[in-house]
Enzyme design. Structure first.
Site, PDB file in Angstrom:
ATOM      1  N   HIS A 297       9.568   2.896   5.657  1.00  0.00           N
ATOM      2  CA  HIS A 297       9.732   3.245   4.235  1.00  0.00           C
ATOM      3  C   HIS A 297      10.588   4.501   4.086  1.00  0.00           C
ATOM      4  O   HIS A 297      11.426   4.593   3.191  1.00  0.00           O
ATOM      5  CB  HIS A 297       8.373   3.558   3.593  1.00  0.00           C
ATOM      6  CG  HIS A 297       7.444   2.392   3.488  1.00  0.00           C
ATOM      7  ND1 HIS A 297       6.284   2.293   4.200  1.00  0.00           N
ATOM      8  CD2 HIS A 297       7.504   1.283   2.710  1.00  0.00           C
ATOM      9  CE1 HIS A 297       5.649   1.177   3.880  1.00  0.00           C
ATOM     10  NE2 HIS A 297       6.373   0.542   2.988  1.00  0.00           N
TER      11      HIS A 297
ATOM     12  N   ASP B  91      11.453  -7.752   5.074  1.00  0.00           N
ATOM     13  CA  ASP B  91      11.019  -8.771   4.107  1.00  0.00           C
ATOM     14  C   ASP B  91      12.267  -9.489   3.614  1.00  0.00           C
ATOM     15  O   ASP B  91      12.690  -9.317   2.465  1.00  0.00           O
ATOM     16  CB  ASP B  91      10.257  -8.106   2.964  1.00  0.00           C
ATOM     17  CG  ASP B  91       8.970  -7.467   3.461  1.00  0.00           C
ATOM     18  OD1 ASP B  91       8.095  -8.201   3.933  1.00  0.00           O
ATOM     19  OD2 ASP B  91       8.876  -6.231   3.430  1.00  0.00           O
TER      20      ASP B  91
HETATM   21  O1  PAF Z   1       7.882  -4.808  -0.299  1.00  0.00           O
HETATM   22  C1  PAF Z   1       6.955  -4.303  -0.973  1.00  0.00           C
HETATM   23  O2  PAF Z   1       6.322  -3.314  -0.573  1.00  0.00           O
HETATM   24  C2  PAF Z   1       6.584  -4.944  -2.302  1.00  0.00           C
HETATM   25  O3  PAF Z   1       6.702  -6.334  -2.254  1.00  0.00           O
HETATM   26  C3  PAF Z   1       7.349  -4.357  -3.496  1.00  0.00           C
HETATM   27  C4  PAF Z   1       8.841  -4.641  -3.379  1.00  0.00           C
HETATM   28  C5  PAF Z   1       7.118  -2.858  -3.570  1.00  0.00           C
HETATM   29  C6  PAF Z   1       6.856  -5.001  -4.791  1.00  0.00           C
HETATM   30  O4  PAF Z   1       5.504  -4.751  -5.002  1.00  0.00           O
END
Ligand code: PAF
Length: 282
Positions: free
Chosen positions: A37, A152
């Site tokens: 992140h 993802d």
């Molecule tokens: O990838 C994620 O953490 C979630 O799917 C997101 C994009 C924050 C949407 O809730």
């Protein structure tokens, strides 16, 4: 770094930046932040003077038997990590703030086609929940650029399609997957793994690399996929899929052209369901 919890407070911050002509970068997350992140935040900083990150565990993207209630919520630690990585505003709304009519009664954003396979087929309603919350967050933050992790991958395609089709003036940037030393892709759900499982889960990336080698050698897709499943099973995991698809739309590749493909895996290891992927060179 400011922490805001309401749409009104967020709008006030964003409007001031807009009046000053400053670009806004956005990193949506569900919190429990790890190095993956934080790499998104750093990438957002390269594209914009101001960065907003959201932490919101979105109920509409979890199925009835999924981990919404137990999903790790670590806002204090997340706040400290974001501040240390140059985030300007953390938006951490409540469910009521995001869904004023209740999550079950929300207006939903449905993305066609791309959601019909892989994660979308296995997790009905998941991408509708993602597209809905990301649209709401985009409307609140009004970013110039938003950063999503390539881990993802199907979500990235869904967000790109949705952004283009809804004419949202937002550049979607894909961030490379951040991996642990054994190749395991970083994920909040890795903490469901025991240390022994975490080590064993390195098999996922090794399998993706083997799929790439076999693809480059011209081996038929069915043989590559069945070998990959066997390796994942031999390592004590239960694969949902180990597959090669077209990177553009996740359709089954046309064997006459081996360009623009991607290998994708979803497999269960202990309590965790892990996903990963690797773009194939040819
Ligand atoms: O990838 C994620 O953490 C979630 O799917 C997101 C994009 C924050 C949407 O809730």
């Amino acid at each position: 770094m400011d922490v805001v919890h309401t749409a009104a407070d967020l709008r006030a911050r964003v409007s001031a930046w807009r009046r000053a002509g400053a670009r806004i970068g956005f990193v949506p997350t569900m919190g429990n932040l790890h190095a993956g992140h934080l790499s998104l935040v750093e990438l957002a900083r390269e594209h914009a003077e101001n960065v907003v990150a959201s932490v919101f565990v979105n109920p509409t993207q979890f199925g009835p038997n999924e981990d919404f209630t137990s999903y790790p919520r670590t806002l204090d630690a997340d706040r400290a990590s974001l501040a240390a990585h140059g985030c300007n505003v953390l938006f951490a709304p409540s469910v009521d703030e995001m869904y004023p009519y209740g999550a079950a009664q929300t207006v939903r954003v449905e993305v066609p086609q791309i959601v019909e396979t892989l994660e979308g087929a296995l997790r009905p309603g998941h991408f509708s929940g993602v597209a809905t919350v990301v649209t709401k967050l985009f409307n609140l933050v009004q970013p110039d650029v938003a950063v999503f992790g390539q881990k993802d991958y199907q979500q990235l395609l869904v967000v790109r399609r949705m952004t283009k089709d809804l004419c949202l003036p937002i550049e979607i940037v894909a961030a490379p997957i951040v991996r642990e030393a054994n190749g395991l892709a970083m994920s909040s759900r890795n903490q469901y793994l025991s240390s022994e499982e975490r080590e064993r889960a390195g098999v996922i990336y090794r399998t993706l690399c083997a799929m790439r080698e076999q693809w480059n050698a011209g081996r038929p897709i069915a043989a590559i996929e069945s070998d990959a499943r066997a390796v994942l099973e031999a390592a004590g995991s239960i694969p949902d899929y180990a597959t090669i698809r077209r990177a553009a739309d996740l359709s089954v590749p046309d064997l006459s052209g081996r360009h623009g493909a991607i290998a994708l895996i979803a497999t269960r290891m202990g309590r965790a369901r892990l996903i990963d992927n690797l773009l194939l060179a040819h």
